[in-house]
Design a protein around this motif. Structure first.
Motif, PDB file in Angstrom:
ATOM      1  N   LYS A   1      17.649 -55.212  10.413  1.00 35.40           N
ATOM      2  CA  LYS A   1      16.695 -55.991  11.485  1.00 35.40           C
ATOM      3  C   LYS A   1      15.053 -55.388  11.264  1.00 35.40           C
ATOM      4  CE  LYS A   1      20.696 -56.711  14.790  1.00 35.40           C
ATOM      5  NZ  LYS A   1      20.953 -56.251  15.991  1.00 35.40           N
TER       6      LYS A   1
ATOM      7  N   ILE B   1      11.442 -54.707  13.076  1.00 31.97           N
ATOM      8  CA  ILE B   1      10.441 -55.087  14.283  1.00 31.97           C
ATOM      9  C   ILE B   1       9.077 -54.941  13.709  1.00 31.97           C
ATOM     10  CG2 ILE B   1      11.682 -53.920  16.262  1.00 31.97           C
ATOM     11  CD1 ILE B   1       9.663 -51.755  16.181  1.00 31.97           C
TER      12      ILE B   1
ATOM     13  N   THR C   1       5.101 -53.642  14.134  1.00 28.96           N
ATOM     14  CA  THR C   1       4.286 -52.643  14.779  1.00 28.96           C
ATOM     15  C   THR C   1       2.770 -52.894  14.529  1.00 28.96           C
ATOM     16  OG1 THR C   1       4.871 -50.947  13.137  1.00 28.96           O
ATOM     17  CG2 THR C   1       6.160 -51.139  15.014  1.00 28.96           C
TER      18      THR C   1
ATOM     19  N   GLN D   1      10.140 -46.051  16.404  1.00 29.18           N
ATOM     20  CA  GLN D   1      10.046 -46.919  17.158  1.00 29.18           C
ATOM     21  C   GLN D   1      11.139 -48.162  16.849  1.00 29.18           C
ATOM     22  OE1 GLN D   1       6.116 -48.381  17.787  1.00 29.18           O
ATOM     23  NE2 GLN D   1       6.627 -50.175  18.711  1.00 29.18           N
ATOM     24  N   ALA D   2      11.005 -48.260  15.529  1.00 32.52           N
ATOM     25  CA  ALA D   2      12.298 -49.476  14.962  1.00 32.52           C
ATOM     26  C   ALA D   2      13.483 -48.873  15.356  1.00 32.52           C
ATOM     27  CB  ALA D   2      11.873 -49.416  13.690  1.00 32.52           C
ATOM     28  N   ARG D   3      13.857 -47.627  14.890  1.00 33.61           N
ATOM     29  CA  ARG D   3      15.205 -47.211  15.251  1.00 33.61           C
ATOM     30  C   ARG D   3      15.734 -47.209  16.731  1.00 33.61           C
ATOM     31  NH1 ARG D   3      16.688 -47.013  10.130  1.00 33.61           N
ATOM     32  NH2 ARG D   3      16.225 -45.112   8.864  1.00 33.61           N
ATOM     33  N   ALA D   4      14.628 -46.927  17.415  1.00 32.64           N
ATOM     34  CA  ALA D   4      14.843 -46.957  18.897  1.00 32.64           C
ATOM     35  C   ALA D   4      15.346 -48.080  19.332  1.00 32.64           C
ATOM     36  CB  ALA D   4      13.739 -46.581  19.581  1.00 32.64           C
ATOM     37  N   GLN D   5      14.948 -49.365  18.713  1.00 34.15           N
ATOM     38  CA  GLN D   5      15.230 -50.746  18.805  1.00 34.15           C
ATOM     39  C   GLN D   5      16.221 -51.495  18.052  1.00 34.15           C
ATOM     40  OE1 GLN D   5      11.798 -53.331  19.655  1.00 34.15           O
ATOM     41  NE2 GLN D   5      10.750 -51.251  19.723  1.00 34.15           N
TER      42      GLN D   5
ATOM     43  N   ASP E   1      11.783 -58.760  15.259  1.00 32.72           N
ATOM     44  CA  ASP E   1      11.549 -58.983  16.876  1.00 32.72           C
ATOM     45  C   ASP E   1      12.434 -59.853  17.579  1.00 32.72           C
ATOM     46  OD1 ASP E   1       9.411 -57.213  16.651  1.00 32.72           O
ATOM     47  OD2 ASP E   1       7.915 -58.773  16.479  1.00 32.72           O
ATOM     48  N   GLY E   2      13.870 -59.614  17.186  1.00 34.20           N
ATOM     49  CA  GLY E   2      14.838 -60.216  17.884  1.00 34.20           C
ATOM     50  C   GLY E   2      15.082 -61.520  17.546  1.00 34.20           C
TER      51      GLY E   2
END
Ligand code: PLP
Length: 287
Positions: free
Chosen positions: A131, A133, A135, A159-163, A253-254
């Protein structure tokens, strides 16, 4: 034993030391390469060394060694096999902290390696899609230089890992540039699109191989600008890098990309990479 190379000497990692005034440490004033070796043999080594020379020239670090020999020796001293080799050349140190530099100073050359798995021996079903995101691209404006100034990249990746994502795809002035350590591809109606080379992205060695394999096998590919809508509306999204080859991105982004599974063009490209790698390993092509 973990043997590293430092300024002409091969030695155990714990015995290798550099100065606290080294400009690589103080300013990130250094460039690097990451090169995979499989079965002790460099993959796309000449291309990596060309890019190293480009980076060195761009930042005016004057260093030209027998890179291929040094890295081969390092790999052998570490037992050969499948290794990722890291090579860093910093501007060196003059025993004090000063922004300005003297072009005659002696660079610090460091190389080490670590085991990697042979991604080309995986069954295609074992390649894990990721997946991503999107940024804001927080980097400077010479992304064609493979510089060790990676703080923006690591903050974005974090930031990606946190999501729960495996990569951050960066955007600048409304256009996608690349991942934090990968190049980007979007597939729409059987055409691969990838951002153009320039100072906003790194000229990936794997990206170049994607271009060559696409050309050789009649797959349409265009180097072009890409925006967020085109990304989310894609049939397939991939990233590429030396240690990961081509990896499918199934969610951004989901939002699912296509069916949310690796697409047919990625499968074809991955297969072409595997075949290319096999030919290299049997010694019929120069890497
Ligand atoms: N873009 C960036 C910012 C990278 O750091 C990397 C590799 O680390 C890549 C692209 C992919 O380059 P390559 O295919 O040469 O590994």
């Amino acid at each position: 034993m973990n043997i590293v190379y430092l300024n002409g000497v091969f030695l155990p990692a714990q015995d290798a030391h550099i100065s606290v005034f080294d400009r690589g440490f103080l300013f990130g004033d250094s460039v690097y390469e990451v090169i995979p070796f499989y079965q002790g043999q460099g993959f796309q080594l000449t291309h990596h060394l060309q890019r190293l020379r480009h980076s060195l020239r761009a930042v005016r670090i004057h260093s030209e060694l027998d890179w291929a020999d040094i890295l081969q020796e390092l790999v052998e001293q570490n037992g050969g096999g499948n290794l990722s080799v890291y090579l860093q050349v910093s501007r060196g140190d003059v025993g004090e902290r000063s922004h300005s530099f003297d072009e005659a100073m002696a660079p610090t050359v460091f190389a080490c390696c670590q085991p990697i798995r042979d991604i080309y021996s995986l069954d295609i079903s074992e390649v894990e899609p990721i997946k991503a995101i999107v940024t804001a691209d927080m980097r400077g404006h010479r992304c064609d230089i493979k510089s060790t100034c990676l703080q923006p990249n690591i903050m974005e990746l974090q930031q990606a890992r946190a999501q729960g994502a495996g990569e951050a795809l960066q955007m600048r002035d409304g256009l996608l540039t690349e991942g934090t350590s990968s190049n980007l591809y979007v597939v729409r109606q059987n055409v691969i699109y990838t951002p153009k080379l320039g100072s906003e992205i790194l000229g990936g060695v794997t990206r170049q191989l994607v271009l060559e394999l696409a050309d050789e096998h009649g797959i349409q590919l265009q180097e072009t600008d890409l925006d967020y809508e085109q990304l989310l509306d894609a049939d397939e999204v991939w990233i590429s890098s030396s240690t990961r080859a081509v990896v499918p991105v199934v969610e951004v982004d989901g939002e699912l990309i296509g069916e949310g599974t690796p697409g047919p063009l990625w499968q074809q490209m991955y297969q072409l990479f595997v075949e290319y790698h096999q030919v290299l390993m049997t010694g019929r092509k120069d890497g």
